[in-house]
Motif scaffolding. Structure first.
Motif, PDB file in Angstrom:
ATOM      1  N   TYR A  81       0.755  -1.303  -0.090  1.00 39.71           N
ATOM      2  CA  TYR A  81       0.237   0.095   0.179  1.00 39.71           C
ATOM      3  C   TYR A  81       0.403   1.328   0.245  1.00 39.71           C
ATOM      4  O   TYR A  81       1.725   1.430   0.898  1.00 39.71           O
ATOM      5  CB  TYR A  81      -0.802   0.199   1.227  1.00 39.71           C
ATOM      6  CG  TYR A  81      -1.772   1.036   1.625  1.00 39.71           C
ATOM      7  CD1 TYR A  81      -2.562   1.575   0.466  1.00 39.71           C
ATOM      8  CD2 TYR A  81      -1.938   2.092   2.336  1.00 39.71           C
ATOM      9  CE1 TYR A  81      -3.890   3.001   0.339  1.00 39.71           C
ATOM     10  CE2 TYR A  81      -2.796   2.441   2.507  1.00 39.71           C
ATOM     11  CZ  TYR A  81      -3.564   3.335   1.573  1.00 39.71           C
ATOM     12  OH  TYR A  81      -4.352   4.786   1.893  1.00 39.71           O
ATOM     13  N   THR A  82       0.240   1.819  -1.226  1.00 39.50           N
ATOM     14  CA  THR A  82       1.271   3.324  -1.082  1.00 39.50           C
ATOM     15  C   THR A  82       1.156   5.078  -0.533  1.00 39.50           C
ATOM     16  O   THR A  82       1.910   5.492  -0.211  1.00 39.50           O
ATOM     17  CB  THR A  82       1.549   3.554  -2.361  1.00 39.50           C
ATOM     18  OG1 THR A  82       0.209   4.196  -2.727  1.00 39.50           O
ATOM     19  CG2 THR A  82       2.091   2.592  -3.063  1.00 39.50           C
ATOM     20  N   GLY A  83      -0.015   4.486   0.562  1.00 39.34           N
ATOM     21  CA  GLY A  83      -0.361   5.492   1.333  1.00 39.34           C
ATOM     22  C   GLY A  83      -1.445   6.285  -0.078  1.00 39.34           C
ATOM     23  O   GLY A  83      -1.707   7.325   0.253  1.00 39.34           O
ATOM     24  N   TRP A  84      -1.583   6.186  -1.305  1.00 37.47           N
ATOM     25  CA  TRP A  84      -2.389   6.957  -2.143  1.00 37.47           C
ATOM     26  C   TRP A  84      -4.185   6.488  -1.047  1.00 37.47           C
ATOM     27  O   TRP A  84      -4.076   5.029  -1.704  1.00 37.47           O
ATOM     28  CB  TRP A  84      -2.482   6.625  -3.139  1.00 37.47           C
ATOM     29  CG  TRP A  84      -3.244   7.262  -4.267  1.00 37.47           C
ATOM     30  CD1 TRP A  84      -4.168   7.059  -4.662  1.00 37.47           C
ATOM     31  CD2 TRP A  84      -2.823   8.827  -5.069  1.00 37.47           C
ATOM     32  NE1 TRP A  84      -4.643   8.101  -5.926  1.00 37.47           N
ATOM     33  CE2 TRP A  84      -4.223   9.381  -5.549  1.00 37.47           C
ATOM     34  CE3 TRP A  84      -2.019  10.117  -4.498  1.00 37.47           C
ATOM     35  CZ2 TRP A  84      -4.276  10.571  -5.896  1.00 37.47           C
ATOM     36  CZ3 TRP A  84      -2.180  11.177  -4.545  1.00 37.47           C
ATOM     37  CH2 TRP A  84      -3.376  11.440  -5.555  1.00 37.47           C
ATOM     38  N   LEU A  85      -5.201   7.478  -1.356  1.00 39.69           N
ATOM     39  CA  LEU A  85      -6.657   7.174  -1.610  1.00 39.69           C
ATOM     40  C   LEU A  85      -7.327   7.983  -2.059  1.00 39.69           C
ATOM     41  O   LEU A  85      -6.944   9.150  -1.798  1.00 39.69           O
ATOM     42  CB  LEU A  85      -6.618   7.301  -0.062  1.00 39.69           C
ATOM     43  CG  LEU A  85      -7.599   6.890   0.440  1.00 39.69           C
ATOM     44  CD1 LEU A  85      -8.381   5.777   0.619  1.00 39.69           C
ATOM     45  CD2 LEU A  85      -8.386   7.560   2.273  1.00 39.69           C
TER      46      LEU A  85
END
Length: 128
Positions: A7-11
């Motif tokens: 998970y890259t943290g992009w939402l």
């Protein structure tokens, strides 16, 4: 709890609309941020450019606005945005000037349910 591996943290949250650029400009006026209009079928608003939170606006030529509330009980809102504001009357006035309209039903005194130009509900609420 750990996120999924990689998970890259992009939402991002994506709203369907017959007019991605117009709806993107509406939310940019409402929330600020950086709007990427490079693709007329998918527009992205970085709400806080130093963050990884975005709103996307995807072309849906046959978009049917959600019904809220649905007196027949057949359709639910599914998703909506909550937007904290310091002054509810001023925020409502600004949202209307940008093209929003108040929903017919207002369930709480400290919240205003609004409908964006494509008919998606969002809530302005007093954030103490």
């Amino acid at each position: 709890m750990s996120p999924v591996r990689g998970y890259t943290g992009w939402l991002g949250t994506i709203l369907g609309t017959p007019d991605p650029i117009g709806l993107g400009r509406f939310y940019a006026g409402l929330l600020g941020g950086d709007l990427d209009e490079g693709d007329p079928e998918f527009v992205t608003l970085l709400v806080r450019p130093t963050d990884t939170t975005s709103l996307g606006f995807q072309l849906e030529p046959d978009h049917v606005p959600p019904v809220w509330p649905d007196p027949a009980g057949g359709q639910q809102m599914q998703v909506h945005l909550d937007i904290g504001v310091a002054s509810l009357p001023e925020a409502v006035e600004d949202a209307v000037a940008l093209g929003a309209r108040p929903a017919d039903q207002q369930p709480q005194d400290d919240v205003r349910v609004m409908l964006d130009p494509a008919g998606h509900p969002f809530c302005l609420y007093t954030d103490d």
